[in-house]
Write a protein that holds these residues in place. Structure first.
Motif, mmCIF file in Angstrom:
data_model
loop_
_atom_site.group_PDB
_atom_site.id
_atom_site.type_symbol
_atom_site.label_atom_id
_atom_site.label_comp_id
_atom_site.label_asym_id
_atom_site.label_seq_id
_atom_site.Cartn_x
_atom_site.Cartn_y
_atom_site.Cartn_z
ATOM 1 N N TYR A 150 15.516 11.532 23.381
ATOM 2 C CA TYR A 150 17.157 12.202 22.597
ATOM 3 C C TYR A 150 16.450 13.422 22.747
ATOM 4 C CZ TYR A 150 13.677 11.534 18.694
ATOM 5 O OH TYR A 150 12.879 12.179 17.123
ATOM 6 N N ARG A 151 17.101 14.198 23.054
ATOM 7 C CA ARG A 151 17.349 15.962 23.321
ATOM 8 C C ARG A 151 16.301 16.333 22.030
ATOM 9 N NH1 ARG A 151 21.055 18.807 25.909
ATOM 10 N NH2 ARG A 151 21.632 21.198 25.534
ATOM 11 N N LYS A 181 15.078 23.213 17.101
ATOM 12 C CA LYS A 181 14.378 22.566 18.081
ATOM 13 C C LYS A 181 15.123 23.029 19.535
ATOM 14 C CE LYS A 181 10.732 20.228 18.562
ATOM 15 N NZ LYS A 181 10.309 18.896 18.795
ATOM 16 N N VAL A 182 16.129 22.970 19.681
ATOM 17 C CA VAL A 182 16.735 22.638 20.586
ATOM 18 C C VAL A 182 18.148 23.054 21.327
ATOM 19 C CG1 VAL A 182 15.691 21.611 22.166
ATOM 20 C CG2 VAL A 182 17.069 20.113 21.525
ATOM 21 N N ASN A 183 19.231 23.699 21.259
ATOM 22 C CA ASN A 183 20.579 23.727 21.032
ATOM 23 C C ASN A 183 21.185 22.668 21.388
ATOM 24 O OD1 ASN A 183 20.125 26.180 19.792
ATOM 25 N ND2 ASN A 183 20.389 27.460 22.699
ATOM 26 N N PRO A 184 23.158 22.468 21.014
ATOM 27 C CA PRO A 184 23.670 21.507 21.634
ATOM 28 C C PRO A 184 23.918 21.738 22.740
ATOM 29 C CG PRO A 184 24.262 22.596 19.511
ATOM 30 C CD PRO A 184 22.986 23.174 20.201
ATOM 31 N N TYR A 210 26.102 12.994 17.281
ATOM 32 C CA TYR A 210 25.905 11.805 18.223
ATOM 33 C C TYR A 210 24.718 12.415 18.775
ATOM 34 C CZ TYR A 210 26.420 16.596 20.257
ATOM 35 O OH TYR A 210 26.751 17.922 20.202
ATOM 36 N N TRP A 211 24.469 11.082 19.929
ATOM 37 C CA TRP A 211 22.840 10.316 20.697
ATOM 38 C C TRP A 211 23.205 11.105 21.891
ATOM 39 C CZ3 TRP A 211 22.603 7.275 24.864
ATOM 40 C CH2 TRP A 211 21.183 7.678 25.611
ATOM 41 N N THR A 212 22.145 12.225 22.076
ATOM 42 C CA THR A 212 21.690 13.162 23.431
ATOM 43 C C THR A 212 20.784 13.198 23.705
ATOM 44 O OG1 THR A 212 23.194 14.766 24.754
ATOM 45 C CG2 THR A 212 21.932 14.950 22.868
ATOM 46 N N THR A 213 20.576 13.303 25.604
ATOM 47 C CA THR A 213 19.486 13.473 26.407
ATOM 48 C C THR A 213 19.280 15.017 26.850
ATOM 49 O OG1 THR A 213 20.732 13.782 28.443
ATOM 50 C CG2 THR A 213 19.882 11.404 27.323
ATOM 51 N N ASP A 214 18.592 15.455 27.191
ATOM 52 C CA ASP A 214 17.778 16.825 27.420
ATOM 53 C C ASP A 214 18.967 17.772 28.379
ATOM 54 O OD1 ASP A 214 15.882 17.287 25.662
ATOM 55 O OD2 ASP A 214 14.430 16.348 26.293
ATOM 56 N N ASP A 215 18.913 18.168 29.148
ATOM 57 C CA ASP A 215 20.107 19.286 29.715
ATOM 58 C C ASP A 215 19.014 18.451 31.275
ATOM 59 O OD1 ASP A 215 22.061 20.335 28.695
ATOM 60 O OD2 ASP A 215 20.498 22.283 28.129
#
Length: 484
Positions: free
Chosen positions: A370-371, A24-27, A390-395
């Motif tokens: 989460y992103r 759905k989103v880019n890394p 990895y776990w990450t969030t939105d920009d």
């Protein structure tokens, strides 16, 4: 609030079914300076050995004056395999040998000087310590590195342009005749009193310009492009600012090298901690000796660091996002002393005991966000034992939290965290909470994470732990969490 609170097996199942929304989103995009592939491999080594061995071993000195006779060098029971077997069993991944210290004595039969092993009684003048160590390291699965002191208290032309060419000639010998070299180590001891071919005087140099390091390192790089260069200011690895084995609790891998030449005030602090948003990726390497001195001294046989002390140095180096470079000096026999070997074995036993079982791997996870609600970036990546997830969030989201829930209340001694530094170092501050009496209780606050951060939890009992990232330079990326 976007939550994920599922057992690992269920999460892995969901990751593979078509109804799960993905892509759905880019890394996240890379942020700031990034580590090279060689630097990433260096982190994974974690522990390397420094070996100080030369004329000083036989004169009971730390710094030779340069007038010592090569005939003094004669280890009667030299055994490189004993060194490497000990290091391999203790879990070390590399070894850096002092091929030449400040006294100028070369541990290989250099064609450019008579002040070398070829004029010693060792193996009737046919010995080559550099070759023996390099070959033994390869046989035992360890990487090989060299220390070649820029300062030479033996050479009559030290301080002249001809000495720089001599230094480069010796580098050519080492980098073309002894196999792959993973790290070239050189320090800031440059100039002072010395023998200098009989002059017996004090000499000073322009430390910043005399060696023309860019040209020298370019030459070495042309022979072995994968080598990492260590010095006070890099260019690949920097000094941590002390020789006590203490890395900064705040350790930014990034630094702006020019600031290291602005003056001595605050340099140790800058080397130890680095600079958020620095221009170059130059991590700190943490060096320390297993004994008070760097070379072997019989009087220090009772002063070897204990296994417990070595474990603490592991926590203040590897546990603070760096690597441990531990010096083990061979004795006059040419062997690691029994006391040093015993300490290393005890150290390995502690490491194996402490990190034997990771309780996080059988836990459940939850995150505040989460992103893009994309499972590829969900908190399950924290415990999937895959370094590439990895776990990450939105920009733009630079504060967020995740929770680890255990099957029952457990005694926790250490928390391990790892950032996905392939895309840059980001986390600047985080808080730790544990579940106590049906509510969250703050246990402590920390700063950076980097490649690896190990935080002592001092045996606290809890069934849940929460990590709340309060500040980051960009959206945080956490690849691994462990509880021990």
């Amino acid at each position: 609030m976007k939550n994920l609170f599922l057992p690992l097996a269920i999460c892995m199942f969901l990751a593979n079914i078509s109804c799960q929304k993905e892509n759905k989103v880019n890394p996240p995009k890379p942020f700031g300076p990034l580590p090279s592939s060689e630097q990433l491999a260096w982190y994974e080594m974690e522990m390397n050995a420094f070996i100080h061995f030369t004329i000083n071993t036989f004169t009971d000195k730390e710094w030779g004056f340069g007038d010592e006779s090569p005939e003094l060098f004669n280890p009667t029971s030299f055994d490189a395999d004993q060194w490497m077997e000990t290091l391999e069993q203790a879990g070390f991944k590399g070894v850096i040998l002092t091929a030449k210290h400040h006294d100028g004595f070369a541990l290989w039969p250099s064609a450019y000087t008579e002040h070398s092993i070829k004029n010693s009684p060792f193996q009737s003048g046919n010995g080559d310590i550099v070759k023996s160590v390099s070959e033994s390291a390869t046989e035992h699965g360890l990487k090989f590195g060299v220390y070649l002191s820029p300062w030479d208290r033996n050479r009559s032309d030290y301080g002249e342009p001809s000495y720089v060419e001599y230094y480069r000639n010796q580098l050519r010998e080492l980098f073309t005749g002894y196999g792959p070299i993973f790290e070239m180590w050189f320090d800031g001891a440059n100039g002072g009193d010395g023998y200098y071919g009989g002059s017996n005087e004090k000499r000073t140099i322009d430390r910043r310009n005399y060696y023309d390091w860019p040209t020298t390192l370019k030459m070495v790089d042309s022979m072995q492009p994968k080598v990492l260069f260590f010095s006070d200011a890099g260019p690949d690895l920097r000094w941590v600012g002390n020789e006590r084995g203490i890395g900064g609790k705040t350790h930014w891998n990034t630094i702006t090298p020019d600031t290291l030449f602005a003056g001595k005030s605050g340099i140790e602090n800058l080397l130890q901690h680095g600079t958020p948003g620095g221009t170059h990726w130059i991590p700190a390497e943490v060096n320390v000796s297993i004994r008070p001195g760097w070379f072997y001294h019989k009087a220090e046989d009772s002063l070897v660091r204990t296994p417990e002390n070595l474990f603490q140095r592991y926590l203040t180096s590897v546990g603070r996002g760096s690597t441990l470079l531990l010096n083990i000096p061979p004795d006059t026999r040419g062997l690691f002393h029994e006391n040093d070997v015993k300490a290393l074995k005890g150290f390995r036993k502690i490491l194996d005991s402490v990190f034997q079982y990771d309780m996080a791997k059988s836990s459940t996870v939850m995150a505040s966000t989460y992103r893009g609600d994309d499972f590829r970036f969900s908190p399950i990546n924290l415990i999937d034992e895959n370094d590439e997830t990895y776990w990450t969030t939105d920009d733009g989201v630079t504060s967020a939290s995740f929770e680890i829930e255990l099957d029952t209340e457990r005694k926790l001694n250490y928390l391990l965290l790892q950032e996905y530094i392939q895309l840059g170092q980001r986390v600047a501050a985080f808080d730790i909470y544990t579940w106590q009496n049906n509510q969250w209780k703050k246990l402590g606050s920390e700063t950076t994470i980097g490649y690896k951060r190990i935080v002592p939890l001092n045996g606290i009992k809890t069934s849940k732990i929460k990590i709340e990232i309060s500040e980051a330079l960009a959206c945080p990326l956490i690849s691994n969490v462990g509880l021990y």
